[in-house]
Scaffold this motif. Structure first.
Motif, mmCIF file in Angstrom:
data_model
loop_
_atom_site.group_PDB
_atom_site.id
_atom_site.type_symbol
_atom_site.label_atom_id
_atom_site.label_comp_id
_atom_site.label_asym_id
_atom_site.label_seq_id
_atom_site.Cartn_x
_atom_site.Cartn_y
_atom_site.Cartn_z
ATOM 1 N N UNK A 142 0.807 -1.554 0.003
ATOM 2 C CA UNK A 142 0.064 -0.495 0.014
ATOM 3 C C UNK A 142 0.931 1.260 0.174
ATOM 4 N N UNK A 143 0.761 2.552 -0.632
ATOM 5 C CA UNK A 143 1.476 3.710 -0.602
ATOM 6 C C UNK A 143 1.085 3.919 1.122
ATOM 7 N N UNK A 144 2.446 5.118 0.626
ATOM 8 C CA UNK A 144 2.046 6.624 2.340
ATOM 9 C C UNK A 144 0.989 6.470 2.595
ATOM 10 N N UNK A 145 0.310 6.750 3.014
ATOM 11 C CA UNK A 145 -0.847 7.531 3.684
ATOM 12 C C UNK A 145 0.063 9.488 3.467
ATOM 13 N N UNK A 146 -0.834 10.409 3.322
ATOM 14 C CA UNK A 146 -0.258 12.149 3.470
ATOM 15 C C UNK A 146 -0.100 12.278 4.164
ATOM 16 N N UNK A 147 0.503 12.947 4.634
ATOM 17 C CA UNK A 147 0.817 14.307 6.016
ATOM 18 C C UNK A 147 -0.250 14.417 6.524
ATOM 19 N N UNK A 148 -0.571 14.491 7.565
ATOM 20 C CA UNK A 148 -1.493 14.732 8.447
ATOM 21 C C UNK A 148 -1.338 16.179 8.968
ATOM 22 N N UNK A 149 -2.271 16.890 8.822
ATOM 23 C CA UNK A 149 -2.293 17.959 9.422
ATOM 24 C C UNK A 149 -2.166 17.892 11.052
ATOM 25 N N UNK A 150 -1.851 18.793 11.953
ATOM 26 C CA UNK A 150 -1.346 18.588 13.074
ATOM 27 C C UNK A 150 -2.918 18.139 14.042
ATOM 28 N N UNK A 151 -2.911 17.648 15.153
ATOM 29 C CA UNK A 151 -3.787 17.268 16.045
ATOM 30 C C UNK A 151 -4.476 16.047 15.235
ATOM 31 N N UNK A 152 -3.939 15.445 14.622
ATOM 32 C CA UNK A 152 -4.791 14.152 13.573
ATOM 33 C C UNK A 152 -4.146 13.288 13.084
ATOM 34 N N UNK A 153 -5.195 12.174 13.408
ATOM 35 C CA UNK A 153 -4.085 10.641 14.283
ATOM 36 C C UNK A 153 -5.078 9.538 13.251
ATOM 37 N N UNK A 154 -4.254 8.809 12.373
ATOM 38 C CA UNK A 154 -4.022 7.926 11.293
ATOM 39 C C UNK A 154 -4.513 6.778 12.203
ATOM 40 N N UNK A 155 -5.694 6.228 11.780
ATOM 41 C CA UNK A 155 -6.661 4.622 12.710
ATOM 42 C C UNK A 155 -5.508 3.660 10.923
ATOM 43 N N UNK A 156 -6.320 3.935 9.834
ATOM 44 C CA UNK A 156 -5.866 2.736 8.963
ATOM 45 C C UNK A 156 -5.783 3.884 7.796
ATOM 46 N N UNK A 157 -5.393 3.484 6.877
ATOM 47 C CA UNK A 157 -4.994 2.879 5.205
ATOM 48 C C UNK A 157 -5.123 2.260 4.548
ATOM 49 N N UNK A 158 -6.322 2.355 3.902
ATOM 50 C CA UNK A 158 -6.471 1.348 2.747
ATOM 51 C C UNK A 158 -6.809 1.628 1.392
ATOM 52 N N UNK A 159 -6.262 0.787 0.372
ATOM 53 C CA UNK A 159 -6.086 1.531 -1.081
ATOM 54 C C UNK A 159 -6.526 0.702 -2.099
ATOM 55 N N UNK A 160 -8.261 0.711 -2.370
ATOM 56 C CA UNK A 160 -8.699 -0.357 -3.872
ATOM 57 C C UNK A 160 -8.697 0.217 -4.541
ATOM 58 N N UNK A 161 -8.239 -0.591 -5.719
ATOM 59 C CA UNK A 161 -8.445 -0.343 -7.633
ATOM 60 C C UNK A 161 -9.818 -1.122 -7.452
ATOM 61 N N UNK A 162 -10.341 -0.094 -8.741
ATOM 62 C CA UNK A 162 -11.520 -0.858 -8.819
ATOM 63 C C UNK A 162 -11.282 -1.026 -10.986
ATOM 64 N N UNK A 163 -11.173 -2.726 -11.665
ATOM 65 C CA UNK A 163 -11.966 -2.016 -12.644
ATOM 66 C C UNK A 163 -12.191 -3.443 -13.034
ATOM 67 N N UNK A 164 -11.851 -4.283 -14.452
ATOM 68 C CA UNK A 164 -12.006 -5.568 -14.832
ATOM 69 C C UNK A 164 -11.008 -6.255 -14.631
ATOM 70 N N UNK A 165 -11.618 -7.701 -14.367
ATOM 71 C CA UNK A 165 -10.219 -8.882 -14.085
ATOM 72 C C UNK A 165 -10.053 -9.290 -15.238
#
Length: 147
Positions: free
Chosen positions: A116-139
């Motif tokens: 998974x790519x690195x999450x973006x830098x968050x503003x001060x005071x923010x806390x990241x709980x999880x990051x997900x990346x789902x791509x969609x298209x046709x298999x």
């Protein structure tokens, strides 16, 4: 090479993971956790029912087991674009730290061999709980007739 007779069987190891949460390792919990551990992609309730086959639990029991596994932190539950809940082994298992591809035609979910790519830098005071990346298209299978 002979197997190590003192090594715990896979179901014994899963039972220990369940007991580590302070709960009983029931046969239903062990069977469902075993299935999620072996699954190459996240599974829907219907997928799990089908995979259990003749050993299937009744629908309500399976819902309760899945909810318990999620609440206890042993599994994760995510809705796909069709709003179907899919279950996977929690962090530390095979469904952690990578990208999923969801086919918009057949609805299947594929685990991609890509971090998974690195999450973006968050503003001060923010806390990241999880990051997900789902791509969609046709298999590939759904694209086979559309070359």
């Amino acid at each position: 090479m002979p197997e190590n007779p003192s090594a715990p069987a896979p179901s014994d190891a899963l039972a220990e993971r369940i007991r580590a949460t302070g709960a009983r390792a029931t046969p239903a919990r062990i069977r469902v956790l075993e299935l999620l551990t072996a699954a190459p992609t996240p599974l829907s309730h219907q997928d799990i029912e089908g995979a259990l086959g003749s050993a299937s639990l009744d629908r309500v029991t399976l819902y309760r087991v899945l909810d318990w596994l999620v609440e206890s932190g042993l599994a994760v539950k995510r809705a796909d674009e069709r709003r179907v809940w899919r279950f996977a082994l929690a962090a530390g298992g095979t469904h952690h730290g990578h990208v999923h591809f969801r086919c918009e035609t057949c609805g299947r979910v594929f685990c991609l061999d890509a971090p998974a790519p690195r999450p973006p830098k968050l503003p001060g005071g923010f806390t990241l709980a999880r990051a997900e990346l789902d791509l969609s298209g046709r298999c590939a299978e759904c694209n086979a007739g559309n070359v």
